[in-house]
Scaffold this active site. Structure first.
Site, PDB file in Angstrom:
ATOM      1  N   GLY A 164       0.214  -1.347   0.014  1.00 17.58           N
ATOM      2  CA  GLY A 164      -0.212   0.315  -0.235  1.00 17.58           C
ATOM      3  C   GLY A 164       1.246   1.084   0.089  1.00 17.58           C
ATOM      4  N   LEU A 203      13.734   5.801  -9.157  1.00 20.71           N
ATOM      5  CA  LEU A 203      13.535   5.993 -11.025  1.00 20.71           C
ATOM      6  C   LEU A 203      12.695   6.696 -11.061  1.00 20.71           C
ATOM      7  CD1 LEU A 203      13.128   1.992 -12.202  1.00 20.71           C
ATOM      8  CD2 LEU A 203      14.998   3.506 -11.992  1.00 20.71           C
ATOM      9  N   ASN A 289       2.081 -10.133  -6.360  1.00 21.93           N
ATOM     10  CA  ASN A 289       1.620 -10.457  -5.246  1.00 21.93           C
ATOM     11  C   ASN A 289       0.447 -11.722  -5.094  1.00 21.93           C
ATOM     12  OD1 ASN A 289       1.402  -7.552  -3.832  1.00 21.93           O
ATOM     13  ND2 ASN A 289       0.781  -6.587  -6.327  1.00 21.93           N
ATOM     14  N   ARG A 291      -2.174 -13.354  -4.881  1.00 23.10           N
ATOM     15  CA  ARG A 291      -3.653 -13.113  -5.047  1.00 23.10           C
ATOM     16  C   ARG A 291      -3.748 -12.785  -6.494  1.00 23.10           C
ATOM     17  NH1 ARG A 291      -3.725  -7.504  -4.659  1.00 23.10           N
ATOM     18  NH2 ARG A 291      -2.529  -6.931  -3.188  1.00 23.10           N
ATOM     19  N   ARG A 337     -11.123   3.404 -10.351  1.00 15.53           N
ATOM     20  CA  ARG A 337     -11.291   2.898  -9.870  1.00 15.53           C
ATOM     21  C   ARG A 337     -12.288   4.177  -9.083  1.00 15.53           C
ATOM     22  NH1 ARG A 337      -6.636   0.128  -6.427  1.00 15.53           N
ATOM     23  NH2 ARG A 337      -5.633  -1.336  -8.028  1.00 15.53           N
TER      24      ARG A 337
HETATM   25  P1  ADP Z   1       3.853  -0.909  -2.320  1.00 17.08           P
HETATM   26  O1  ADP Z   1       3.568  -2.891  -2.334  1.00 17.08           O
HETATM   27  O2  ADP Z   1       3.537  -0.564  -0.971  1.00 17.08           O
HETATM   28  O3  ADP Z   1       2.530  -1.266  -3.290  1.00 17.08           O
HETATM   29  P2  ADP Z   1       5.586  -1.438  -5.271  1.00 17.08           P
HETATM   30  O4  ADP Z   1       7.192  -1.805  -4.174  1.00 17.08           O
HETATM   31  O5  ADP Z   1       4.744  -2.284  -5.400  1.00 17.08           O
HETATM   32  O6  ADP Z   1       5.346  -0.989  -2.915  1.00 17.08           O
HETATM   33  O7  ADP Z   1       6.053  -0.115  -5.018  1.00 17.08           O
HETATM   34  C1  ADP Z   1       4.338   0.883  -5.362  1.00 17.08           C
HETATM   35  C2  ADP Z   1       5.181   2.301  -6.253  1.00 17.08           C
HETATM   36  O8  ADP Z   1       6.311   3.009  -5.694  1.00 17.08           O
HETATM   37  C3  ADP Z   1       4.495   1.853  -7.982  1.00 17.08           C
HETATM   38  O9  ADP Z   1       3.850   1.475  -8.357  1.00 17.08           O
HETATM   39  C4  ADP Z   1       5.653   2.742  -8.077  1.00 17.08           C
HETATM   40  O10 ADP Z   1       4.715   3.387  -8.448  1.00 17.08           O
HETATM   41  C5  ADP Z   1       6.242   3.453  -6.494  1.00 17.08           C
HETATM   42  N1  ADP Z   1       7.842   2.943  -6.992  1.00 17.08           N
HETATM   43  C6  ADP Z   1       8.038   1.993  -6.357  1.00 17.08           C
HETATM   44  N2  ADP Z   1       9.686   1.316  -6.441  1.00 17.08           N
HETATM   45  C7  ADP Z   1      10.024   2.480  -7.148  1.00 17.08           C
HETATM   46  C8  ADP Z   1      11.204   2.984  -7.239  1.00 17.08           C
HETATM   47  N3  ADP Z   1      12.331   2.335  -7.571  1.00 17.08           N
HETATM   48  N4  ADP Z   1      11.448   3.941  -8.182  1.00 17.08           N
HETATM   49  C9  ADP Z   1      10.039   4.703  -8.934  1.00 17.08           C
HETATM   50  N5  ADP Z   1       9.227   4.331  -8.348  1.00 17.08           N
HETATM   51  C10 ADP Z   1       9.046   3.466  -7.684  1.00 17.08           C
END
Ligand code: ADP
Length: 447
Positions: A164, A203, A289, A291, A337
């Site tokens: 989240g 990034l 994920n 699920r 959403r």
């Molecule tokens: P969570 O499990 O909390 O959702 P994620 O690892 O899936 O965390 O990352 C959620 C969002 O955060 C990604 O979709 C992206 O938008 C941003 N994000 C995650 N890692 C990076 C990164 N290394 N650089 C830039 N943005 C990132």
């Protein structure tokens, strides 16, 4: 095949799973908190059991209560939906120990992917590319400093147990590192009871691209192409599309091949999604994920497959019965959403729904548990409807979404429908020209 499935969830996803059960001739059991006695998922289920007071931790997250409901109703399987207990390995284990099938992967795979550091090291070994970063947990500020010097600022400190978007902090330069490290650890500890953190290169203009997969317990693994989930606010997805406006068929096939091979190797089972950041023609894995996801309908629309049917069949031990060559993706799908929030300030807006008129017509799907006279409780996630449109082309899907948003009437509460209308009008969105940072700027500029 199962005779009775307990659905350990609420809202639109509980209805979504019920629909699949009914089509498969399986009876359903709803569970609900005292705040959800009048909820649509309770009304439409064959049986229902009240499992506790409104707060999630006292009801939908309370494992013994959910399990007892399954035992007293004689359910032979539990579908967890998304959120709540869906990625809780202890729950999956507990369910299986009572000879009830958990509709999802094994507890071992949930655990492996639930720890993002383990997930990343596993994927790296299997040849899946990662975002440059630390090799594992960062225990001290000195370690963090050394990795940041190597991969260069800006960097992102992330929680190993994250979800989240919590426990994530950016450090743009060496001066910001100490605060980011400290805050990420504290937030992770408070939110997840685990303060382990790791580091990734931050990034600056990636897209969030994810791949939907299904795996049976006979070694069959297929993918359903990608979803582009770059439109996010505070790392939370708002609008998703399949396919991505930025990905070619050749890129999709290549990524699909790498991913399905990796999952076959670890013996993964049921539905899953691998999330990647995509920048400069490169995919970098960030998490998996284990699920069903909120945005699964867009993949269903372009593949014509019912992913929940498939999850249930797989959990019952059936083989997929098809291979990658049998999966044909066509057209384009978009999901908005819709949440019970102020479309400008994002303040929560629970309360009484006075009028409810969902849109219809060709290529329009609404997944929602709302009805006129329903009171949206303040205790849960603010998602109240998912509006999905399909078109032969992206332009057609956009045109349908615009007219469907205009038709959608939800009065009495505030919703994010006006925000979606503004996004859909925007020339950059319409050109498919956006990254994960686009929506924050769009919102900050007043849409
Ligand atoms: P969570 O499990 O909390 O959702 P994620 O690892 O899936 O965390 O990352 C959620 C969002 O955060 C990604 O979709 C992206 O938008 C941003 N994000 C995650 N890692 C990076 C990164 N290394 N650089 C830039 N943005 C990132």
């Amino acid at each position: 095949m199962f005779k009775k499935i307990l659905i350990a969830n609420r809202g639109e996803i509980a209805l979504r799973v019920q629909r699949a059960c009914r089509e498969l001739g399986i009876a359903t059991v709803a569970v609900h908190s005292t705040a959800d006695t009048d909820a649509m998922h309770v009304r439409l289920a064959d049986e229902s059991v009240c499992i506790g007071p409104p707060p999630g931790r006292d009801s939908y997250l309370k494992m013994p209560a959910v399990l007892s409901a399954a035992l007293i109703t004689g359910a032979d399987a539990i579908h967890p939906g998304y959120g709540f207990l869906s990625e809780n390995a202890d729950f999956a284990e507990m369910v299986e120990a009572h000879n009830i099938t958990f509709i999802g992967p094994s507890a071992a795979h949930i655990r492996m992917m639930g720890d993002k550091i383990t997930a990343k090291t596993t994927m790296l070994k299997l040849g899946v590319p990662l975002v440059p970063g630390s090799d594992g947990e960062l225990e001290t500020l000195e370690e963090a400093r050394a990795v940041a010097e190597k991969i260069k600022y800006p960097v992102l400190i992330k929680a190993a147990a994250g979800g989240g978007g919590r426990g994530m902090k950016v450090a743009r330069n060496a001066g910001e590192l100490e605060a980011a490290f400290r805050e990420a650890r504290a937030e992770a500890g408070a939110a997840f009871g685990n303060n382990a953190v790791y580091m990734e290169k931050y990034l600056d203009r990636p897209r969030h691209i994810e791949l939907q997969i299904l795996a049976d317990s006979h070694g069959g693994v297929v993918h359903f192409g990608e979803r582009d989930c770059s439109l996010q606010r505070r790392h939370q997805k708002l609008l998703e599309e399949a396919g991505s406006p930025a990905i070619t068929a050749a890129q999709r096939d290549a990524l699909g091949e790498t991913v399905t091979k990796a999952l076959k190797e670890i013996g993964y089972r049921n539905a899953g999604t691998l999330e990647f950041l995509y920048q400069d023609e490169q995919f970098s894995f960030i998490e998996m994920n284990t699920r069903l996801q909120v945005e699964h309908p867009v993949s269903e629309m372009i593949s014509g497959m019912d992913l929940v049917h498939e999850q249930i069949r797989i959990a019952a031990g059936e083989p997929l019965g098809y291979t990658q060559d049998d999966i044909h993706l066509s057209g384009h799908a978009i999901e908005c959403r819709i949440t019970a929030e102020d479309p400008e300030t994002f303040a929560p807006s629970p309360g009484l729904v006075e009028t409810y008129h969902p849109p219809g017509g060709l290529g329009v799907r609404v997944d929602s548990a709302l009805y006129a006279g329903y009171r949206v409780p303040p205790h849960y996630d603010s998602l109240v409807a998912k509006l999905i449109t399909y078109g032969k082309t992206r332009d057609e899907a956009i045109a349908r979404m615009r007219r469907a948003l205009r038709e959608f009437v939800i009065s009495g509460i505030k919703t994010t429908i006006p925000l979606h209308e503004r996004i859909l009008e925007n020339p950059e969105f319409r050109a498919g020209d956006y990254t994960i940072h686009w929506l924050e700027k769009f919102v900050a500029l007043g849409g």
